[in-house]
Design a protein around this motif. Structure first.
Motif, PDB file in Angstrom:
ATOM      1  N   ALA A 141       6.448  -0.352  10.016  1.00  9.85           N
ATOM      2  CA  ALA A 141       5.736   0.696   9.278  1.00  9.85           C
ATOM      3  C   ALA A 141       6.163   0.649   7.817  1.00  9.85           C
ATOM      4  O   ALA A 141       7.301   0.273   7.502  1.00  9.85           O
ATOM      5  CB  ALA A 141       6.042   2.072   9.871  1.00  9.85           C
ATOM      6  N   ASN A 142       5.245   1.036   6.932  1.00  6.52           N
ATOM      7  CA  ASN A 142       5.648   1.149   5.538  1.00  6.52           C
ATOM      8  C   ASN A 142       6.299   2.518   5.306  1.00  6.52           C
ATOM      9  O   ASN A 142       6.400   3.345   6.218  1.00  6.52           O
ATOM     10  CB  ASN A 142       4.468   0.891   4.595  1.00  6.52           C
ATOM     11  CG  ASN A 142       3.381   1.962   4.663  1.00  6.52           C
ATOM     12  OD1 ASN A 142       3.519   2.959   5.370  1.00  6.52           O
ATOM     13  ND2 ASN A 142       2.312   1.753   3.915  1.00  6.52           N
ATOM     14  N   ALA A 143       6.750   2.759   4.085  1.00  2.95           N
ATOM     15  CA  ALA A 143       7.536   3.961   3.798  1.00  2.95           C
ATOM     16  C   ALA A 143       6.743   5.238   4.062  1.00  2.95           C
ATOM     17  O   ALA A 143       7.282   6.217   4.595  1.00  2.95           O
ATOM     18  CB  ALA A 143       8.030   3.925   2.350  1.00  2.95           C
ATOM     19  N   LEU A 144       5.452   5.234   3.705  1.00  3.20           N
ATOM     20  CA  LEU A 144       4.674   6.456   3.882  1.00  3.20           C
ATOM     21  C   LEU A 144       4.379   6.733   5.357  1.00  3.20           C
ATOM     22  O   LEU A 144       4.305   7.897   5.775  1.00  3.20           O
ATOM     23  CB  LEU A 144       3.371   6.368   3.079  1.00  3.20           C
ATOM     24  CG  LEU A 144       2.631   7.688   2.833  1.00  3.20           C
ATOM     25  CD1 LEU A 144       3.569   8.748   2.264  1.00  3.20           C
ATOM     26  CD2 LEU A 144       1.440   7.474   1.906  1.00  3.20           C
TER      27      LEU A 144
ATOM     28  N   TYR B  33       0.859  -1.192   0.000  1.00  2.75           N
ATOM     29  CA  TYR B  33       0.000   0.000   0.000  1.00  2.75           C
ATOM     30  C   TYR B  33       0.896   1.244   0.000  1.00  2.75           C
ATOM     31  O   TYR B  33       1.013   1.934   1.014  1.00  2.75           O
ATOM     32  CB  TYR B  33      -0.914   0.000   1.213  1.00  2.75           C
ATOM     33  CG  TYR B  33      -1.972  -1.069   1.196  1.00  2.75           C
ATOM     34  CD1 TYR B  33      -3.173  -0.870   0.527  1.00  2.75           C
ATOM     35  CD2 TYR B  33      -1.769  -2.294   1.835  1.00  2.75           C
ATOM     36  CE1 TYR B  33      -4.147  -1.853   0.502  1.00  2.75           C
ATOM     37  CE2 TYR B  33      -2.733  -3.289   1.809  1.00  2.75           C
ATOM     38  CZ  TYR B  33      -3.915  -3.059   1.142  1.00  2.75           C
ATOM     39  OH  TYR B  33      -4.872  -4.040   1.107  1.00  2.75           O
ATOM     40  N   PRO B  34       1.517   1.572  -1.119  1.00  3.57           N
ATOM     41  CA  PRO B  34       2.478   2.678  -1.140  1.00  3.57           C
ATOM     42  C   PRO B  34       1.843   4.051  -1.009  1.00  3.57           C
ATOM     43  O   PRO B  34       2.533   5.023  -0.703  1.00  3.57           O
ATOM     44  CB  PRO B  34       3.161   2.525  -2.499  1.00  3.57           C
ATOM     45  CG  PRO B  34       2.120   1.871  -3.358  1.00  3.57           C
ATOM     46  CD  PRO B  34       1.385   0.926  -2.443  1.00  3.57           C
ATOM     47  N   ASN B  35       0.524   4.152  -1.210  1.00  7.17           N
ATOM     48  CA  ASN B  35      -0.131   5.462  -1.213  1.00  7.17           C
ATOM     49  C   ASN B  35      -0.867   5.774   0.080  1.00  7.17           C
ATOM     50  O   ASN B  35      -1.585   6.777   0.161  1.00  7.17           O
ATOM     51  CB  ASN B  35      -1.093   5.569  -2.397  1.00  7.17           C
ATOM     52  CG  ASN B  35      -0.383   5.412  -3.734  1.00  7.17           C
ATOM     53  OD1 ASN B  35       0.694   5.972  -3.936  1.00  7.17           O
ATOM     54  ND2 ASN B  35      -0.972   4.642  -4.641  1.00  7.17           N
ATOM     55  N   THR B  36      -0.711   4.909   1.070  1.00  3.49           N
ATOM     56  CA  THR B  36      -1.391   5.161   2.340  1.00  3.49           C
ATOM     57  C   THR B  36      -0.493   4.711   3.487  1.00  3.49           C
ATOM     58  O   THR B  36       0.167   3.659   3.393  1.00  3.49           O
ATOM     59  CB  THR B  36      -2.747   4.425   2.400  1.00  3.49           C
ATOM     60  OG1 THR B  36      -3.468   4.825   3.568  1.00  3.49           O
ATOM     61  CG2 THR B  36      -2.573   2.924   2.405  1.00  3.49           C
ATOM     62  N   PRO B  37      -0.397   5.489   4.563  1.00  6.43           N
ATOM     63  CA  PRO B  37       0.439   5.086   5.699  1.00  6.43           C
ATOM     64  C   PRO B  37      -0.162   3.865   6.397  1.00  6.43           C
ATOM     65  O   PRO B  37      -1.369   3.795   6.627  1.00  6.43           O
ATOM     66  CB  PRO B  37       0.423   6.310   6.622  1.00  6.43           C
ATOM     67  CG  PRO B  37      -0.029   7.450   5.756  1.00  6.43           C
ATOM     68  CD  PRO B  37      -0.953   6.838   4.747  1.00  6.43           C
TER      69      PRO B  37
ATOM     70  N   VAL C 185      -2.781  -0.621  11.677  1.00  6.99           N
ATOM     71  CA  VAL C 185      -3.477   0.658  11.545  1.00  6.99           C
ATOM     72  C   VAL C 185      -3.189   1.217  10.158  1.00  6.99           C
ATOM     73  O   VAL C 185      -2.025   1.310   9.752  1.00  6.99           O
ATOM     74  CB  VAL C 185      -3.028   1.657  12.627  1.00  6.99           C
ATOM     75  CG1 VAL C 185      -3.796   2.975  12.493  1.00  6.99           C
ATOM     76  CG2 VAL C 185      -3.232   1.066  14.023  1.00  6.99           C
ATOM     77  N   ILE C 186      -4.248   1.567   9.436  1.00  8.10           N
ATOM     78  CA  ILE C 186      -4.105   2.084   8.082  1.00  8.10           C
ATOM     79  C   ILE C 186      -4.797   3.437   7.999  1.00  8.10           C
ATOM     80  O   ILE C 186      -5.980   3.572   8.348  1.00  8.10           O
ATOM     81  CB  ILE C 186      -4.730   1.119   7.050  1.00  8.10           C
ATOM     82  CG1 ILE C 186      -4.019  -0.243   7.105  1.00  8.10           C
ATOM     83  CG2 ILE C 186      -4.633   1.699   5.643  1.00  8.10           C
ATOM     84  CD1 ILE C 186      -4.628  -1.282   6.183  1.00  8.10           C
ATOM     85  N   TYR C 187      -4.056   4.439   7.557  1.00 10.04           N
ATOM     86  CA  TYR C 187      -4.604   5.778   7.355  1.00 10.04           C
ATOM     87  C   TYR C 187      -5.080   5.930   5.909  1.00 10.04           C
ATOM     88  O   TYR C 187      -4.552   5.279   4.990  1.00 10.04           O
ATOM     89  CB  TYR C 187      -3.554   6.845   7.657  1.00 10.04           C
ATOM     90  CG  TYR C 187      -3.302   7.054   9.130  1.00 10.04           C
ATOM     91  CD1 TYR C 187      -4.294   7.576   9.945  1.00 10.04           C
ATOM     92  CD2 TYR C 187      -2.067   6.756   9.699  1.00 10.04           C
ATOM     93  CE1 TYR C 187      -4.065   7.781  11.291  1.00 10.04           C
ATOM     94  CE2 TYR C 187      -1.832   6.955  11.046  1.00 10.04           C
ATOM     95  CZ  TYR C 187      -2.836   7.468  11.839  1.00 10.04           C
ATOM     96  OH  TYR C 187      -2.616   7.660  13.167  1.00 10.04           O
TER      97      TYR C 187
ATOM     98  N   ALA D 135      -5.128  14.004   0.135  1.00 11.78           N
ATOM     99  CA  ALA D 135      -4.601  12.948  -0.728  1.00 11.78           C
ATOM    100  C   ALA D 135      -3.413  13.469  -1.546  1.00 11.78           C
ATOM    101  O   ALA D 135      -2.408  12.772  -1.716  1.00 11.78           O
ATOM    102  CB  ALA D 135      -5.703  12.422  -1.649  1.00 11.78           C
ATOM    103  N   GLN D 136      -3.541  14.691  -2.039  1.00 16.11           N
ATOM    104  CA  GLN D 136      -2.437  15.294  -2.785  1.00 16.11           C
ATOM    105  C   GLN D 136      -1.223  15.502  -1.888  1.00 16.11           C
ATOM    106  O   GLN D 136      -0.073  15.293  -2.305  1.00 16.11           O
ATOM    107  CB  GLN D 136      -2.896  16.611  -3.404  1.00 16.11           C
ATOM    108  CG  GLN D 136      -4.019  16.447  -4.422  1.00 16.11           C
ATOM    109  CD  GLN D 136      -4.624  17.782  -4.841  1.00 16.11           C
ATOM    110  OE1 GLN D 136      -4.064  18.838  -4.566  1.00 16.11           O
ATOM    111  NE2 GLN D 136      -5.772  17.733  -5.489  1.00 16.11           N
ATOM    112  N   ALA D 137      -1.477  15.919  -0.649  1.00 14.67           N
ATOM    113  CA  ALA D 137      -0.371  16.136   0.287  1.00 14.67           C
ATOM    114  C   ALA D 137       0.316  14.813   0.630  1.00 14.67           C
ATOM    115  O   ALA D 137       1.550  14.764   0.751  1.00 14.67           O
ATOM    116  CB  ALA D 137      -0.889  16.806   1.553  1.00 14.67           C
ATOM    117  N   LEU D 138      -0.453  13.732   0.783  1.00 14.77           N
ATOM    118  CA  LEU D 138       0.149  12.426   1.041  1.00 14.77           C
ATOM    119  C   LEU D 138       1.029  11.984  -0.125  1.00 14.77           C
ATOM    120  O   LEU D 138       2.119  11.430   0.061  1.00 14.77           O
ATOM    121  CB  LEU D 138      -0.941  11.374   1.285  1.00 14.77           C
ATOM    122  CG  LEU D 138      -1.431  11.156   2.719  1.00 14.77           C
ATOM    123  CD1 LEU D 138      -2.405   9.987   2.756  1.00 14.77           C
ATOM    124  CD2 LEU D 138      -0.283  10.930   3.686  1.00 14.77           C
TER     125      LEU D 138
END
Length: 282
Positions: A132-135, A115-119, A249-251, A260-263
């Protein structure tokens, strides 16, 4: 953390209710905050002396029926009711987990990285960040280190800017830890964390003594990241079935929204920074 967890919880929740909250008339001068012990006993349909012994830690192992009656009398929600049962040792299956290691499985790490587009991150009951993933790393980059959400909230100066409603974040954090203490009151990691936070944060000590209980399930977060500005995110928390006590936990940001643009920008900045870092020699 003292030894009379059940009594402390009952006293705190009793102190948080007024007679009018439970439909009772108030008579005479009240020398205590909130309801009297006798009033709780009447509401729960139990003997006043028995309830007093419960609070004082002289009565042990109340029945599930008594605990349910006390939950109704004290207007406990589902999380607080479950916490009360655990404190009394009345919830089957809540056995202490192995505290020697908090390992996140490779399969779960791989899932988060997908899930590279969500923390996304995994935390323990004591709110230690286990993976934790990269984001998510980028999201919590303002903290040094990003190791434990409770410590970060109360002892890291960055939290007062990061959480736009710090008071709400602090209350939720302590309520999560109180629930964890109900599951594992003798968890040495949790006890040490609570001791440290109590010694170094008057805000934590005050909130901890309120005995508010709430689990992490879903909610909105309003954050201010120094790299990309305001973020409004929702989150979902999931129990990790093969690792009791761990939560994934998924944001999430509303698609197409400024958040979304800021993420997306945050992820790009983090990736660029990682690429620019010197690689260790092998």
């Amino acid at each position: 953390m003292d030894d009379n967890h059940l009594g402390d919880f009952l006293r705190a929740r009793r102190a948080g209710l007024q007679p009018e909250d439970v439909g009772m008339a108030s008579y005479g001068t009240r020398r205590v905050a909130g309801l009297r012990r006798e009033e709780v006993a009447v509401l729960a349909g139990v003997n006043a002396d028995y309830y007093t012994r419960l609070e004082q830690g002289r009565e042990h192992n109340p029945s599930p029926q008594v605990l349910d009656a006390l939950s109704r009398a004290l207007r406990l929600d589902a999380d607080a009711r479950a916490h009360l049962h655990r404190l009394a040792g009345a919830v089957p299956g809540d056995q202490p987990t192995d505290h020697a290691a908090e390992r996140v499985s490779p399969a779960l790490r791989q899932l988060m990285d997908g899930y590279p587009n969500t923390p996304a991150f995994v935390m323990s009951r004591a709110m230690d960040l286990l993976a934790a993933n990269a984001l998510a790393d980028a999201l919590y980059a303002p903290f040094g280190p990003a190791d434990n959400l409770a410590r970060m909230t109360f002892l890291d100066p960055a939290s007062r800017h990061f959480y736009t409603d710090w008071n709400r974040a602090a209350q939720a954090t302590v309520a999560n830890l109180r629930q964890a203490a109900g599951f594992e009151p003798d968890n040495p990691r949790l006890r040490a964390l609570v001791r440290t936070l109590t010694e170094h944060s008057t805000d934590f000590a005050r909130l901890w003594n309120s005995h508010t209980v709430r689990g992490k399930t879903q909610n909105a977060k309003h954050l201010l990241h120094p790299g990309v500005g305001p973020l409004t995110l929702t989150y979902q928390a999931f129990d990790v079935r093969d690792a009791p006590g761990q939560q994934l936990v998924i944001y999430h940001a509303e698609p197409g929204s400024p958040s979304a643009q800021a993420l997306h920008l945050l992820g790009s900045l983090h990736a660029t920074r990682r690429q620019a870092e010197p690689r260790p020699h092998r």
